[in-house]
Scaffold this active site. Structure first.
Site, PDB file in Angstrom:
ATOM      1  N   GLY A 159       0.823  -3.063  14.740  1.00 22.78           N
ATOM      2  CA  GLY A 159       1.454  -1.620  14.630  1.00 22.78           C
ATOM      3  C   GLY A 159       1.753  -1.075  15.995  1.00 22.78           C
ATOM      4  O   GLY A 159       2.733  -1.667  16.558  1.00 22.78           O
ATOM      5  N   CYS A 194      -2.471   8.510   5.142  1.00 26.19           N
ATOM      6  CA  CYS A 194      -1.767   9.358   6.273  1.00 26.19           C
ATOM      7  C   CYS A 194      -2.772  10.500   6.460  1.00 26.19           C
ATOM      8  O   CYS A 194      -2.727  11.421   5.952  1.00 26.19           O
ATOM      9  CB  CYS A 194      -0.372   9.669   5.852  1.00 26.19           C
TER      10      CYS A 194
END
Lengths: 242, 305
Positions: free
Chosen positions: B266, B131
């Site tokens: 996504g 991330c």
């Protein structure tokens, strides 16, 4: 929420930079004033969220400000063109909580959803007072539309070039029992501070999806984290954390 | 009849289409729109040990063919995920689900995974060491082969479920990181997470995102993702979940030819909430168009010599 292809019925400039777009399509997913639609525009990755101003039957109206390239493209759409729209997004105003003498305060681009709200309040036998705030005379729109509803309407301009000089908060009536507001953050804050009663406030935030999936527009409230797009854009006065 | 089924680390998927973590919540927003059981599975919102609000807003910025996000792993924390989100998820999705996990220390990764390991519906753990939007964690584990291996070993020690390590593209040698994870016992590799980016507001003359930087996703990153899946396929023997800018059935085929066993979707979910269902529906037609009978057979089929 529903996805659909909507047809542009009209798109006209109300002021320099503020446009009214009328669309034909399914309005069945709209459950409350203050909800919004999310429009896909050719050439742009993200949709453009715009609050619903009015709707009935197969027609809906949005009023938007041209602020960037996306809304610029939208302003060039003409009658008959098609738009991919997600409709009926967000919670909207809960009119069951509004009093008989609700103040309906809109600031600038926050005025449009208050039109649908004023109409809905009238339908349920309530007598709202509309306070419409603008920076200056040439930015004013929808004054006549509000008056045509038969709603007591006060226009304020920050520079005093029209109506009452000052902000909407200075035009609060002597007596009222509820406050609903939509507008830029400083205006919302001022309305919140000025409100002697309970109320509902509609917030704006940059969104990813507009339907609660991406957590792009989260905010903290006294009732926990909320998504402006899905749990909002309308928050109750009691839950707001500034 | 074409065959859409693939096997992902021992579990059969009806098709390889998987909504990616952070774009599909816990499934129920989408379950209001369509029956999400048509999906292969989905990867639920990244979970950490503690509840996280994430970064200040704005968290989203648009760019040509994509978007930046700096959400910062907002989630209610693993205990609430298990007690509140998974029971709701179970009502709308009856297949094994992929649990996406993030952390700020090796111990935190292991703790969160050990709790999710107890959940019957969790089929796979997807461990996010990539991330870009959190500080002192996340991506820093995914940019060093040693740290990536350390997280892998710690997670493998606490779970019997297959573990997919989700890698960052923000590295000089993605194959080296993937190999380190494989050697440490990973059952598979997920890639790519978002590419670190920035936009600057011309009026305010400051970064658009409150966090400054954010992760780039959407069509813009698709070729980068295909290249990295291709490289990792040549470097490891474990299955790969390919993702990054996928928005069509043809993108799924391309990703599988690069070496993906399954494919995550996504950012496209945020623009078209029905896109994953559409991809599942369009896959048979796309397969016929390109002469593909059995999807399993094209995995890595783009590699020659």
């Amino acid at each position: 929420m529903r996805q659909g292809i909507y047809t542009v019925a009209g798109n006209r400039a109300l002021t320099e930079g503020v446009w009214e777009l009328r669309l034909l399509g399914d309005t069945g997913s709209i459950t409350a004033p203050g909800q919004f639609i999310n429009i896909k525009l050719e050439g742009f990755f993200l949709r453009r969220p715009i609050s619903i101003c009015d709707w009935s039957g197969e027609a809906l109206t949005v009023v938007y400000k041209v602020v960037g390239k996306g809304t610029e493209v939208l302003s060039q759409m003409g009658a008959g063109e098609k738009l991919d729209v997600l409709c009926g997004l967000g919670n909207g105003f809960d009119i069951s909580k509004c009093g008989g003498r609700t103040v309906v305060a809109g600031g600038g681009a926050g005025v449009p959803p208050m039109y649908g709200l004023a109409k809905a309040l009238l339908r349920t036998g309530k007598s709202p007072t509309a306070l419409l705030g603008f920076n200056t005379k040439k930015e004013i729109f929808y004054e006549e539309e509000f008056r045509a509803l038969g709603v007591e309407t006060v226009v304020t301009t920050a520079d005093g070039s029209y109506g009452r000089k000052g902000f909407v908060t200075e035009a609060f009536p002597e007596e009222y029992d509820y406050v609903c507001a939509c507008g830029p953050l400083p205006m919302l804050r001022a309305a919140y501070d000025a409100a002697a009663t309970s109320g509902q406030f509609s917030f704006e935030e940059r969104m990813g999806c507009g339907f609660g999936a991406c957590m792009g527009c989260s905010c903290k409230t006294k009732y926990g984290n909320k998504r402006i797009c899905r749990d909002g854009p309308v928050l109750e006065k009691e839950e707001i954390i500034w | 009849m074409v065959d859409l089924r693939v096997r992902l680390a021992g579990i059969e998927l009806d098709n390889p289409v998987i909504p990616a973590s952070g774009t599909f919540g816990y499934g129920y927003e989408f379950a209001e729109l369509y029956d999400i059981n048509c999906l292969g599975t989905f990867s639920f919102k990244g979970t950490t040990r503690e509840a996280r609000f994430g970064n200040p807003t704005p968290r989203i910025a648009e760019c040509p063919a994509g978007m930046l996000n700096a959400v910062g792993l907002q989630n209610p924390g693993v205990e609430k995920v298990i007690s509140e989100e998974l029971p709701r998820l179970k009502e709308v999705f009856r297949k094994p689900v992929m649990a996406n996990v993030s952390g700020f220390s090796v111990e935190e990764y292991a703790y969160t995974c050990s709790l999710l390991d107890q959940e019957e519906q969790v089929g796979w753990l997807e461990v996010n060491i990539s991330c870009p939007n959190v500080h002192d964690g996340g991506m820093s584990f995914g940019t060093s082969p040693r740290a990536a291996a350390e997280v892998t070993r710690a997670v493998k020690a606490v779970t019997k479920k297959p573990v997919f390590m989700k890698l960052s593209p923000n590295v000089t040698d993605i194959a080296e990181i993937a190999r380190a994870c494989e050697e440490a016992g990973a059952d598979g590799i997920s890639l790519i997470n978002t590419l670190l980016g920035m936009r600057i507001d011309l009026r305010a003359k400051r970064p658009l995102l409150a966090n400054g930087t954010g992760g780039l996703s959407g069509g813009a990153v698709f070729p980068v993702a295909v290249r990295m899946v291709y490289q990792v396929y040549e470097a490891v023997g474990i299955p790969i979940i390919g993702m990054g800018g996928v928005s069509s059935a043809e993108d799924v085929l391309e990703m599988m030819l690069a070496g993906a066993t399954a494919v995550e979707v996504g950012a496209a979910n945020l623009v078209d909430p029905f896109v994953c269902r559409s991809i599942v529906e369009e896959l048979p037609g796309a397969m016929e168009k390109y002469g593909i009978q059995d999807l399993k057979e094209i995995i890595g089929g783009g590699h020659h010599g």
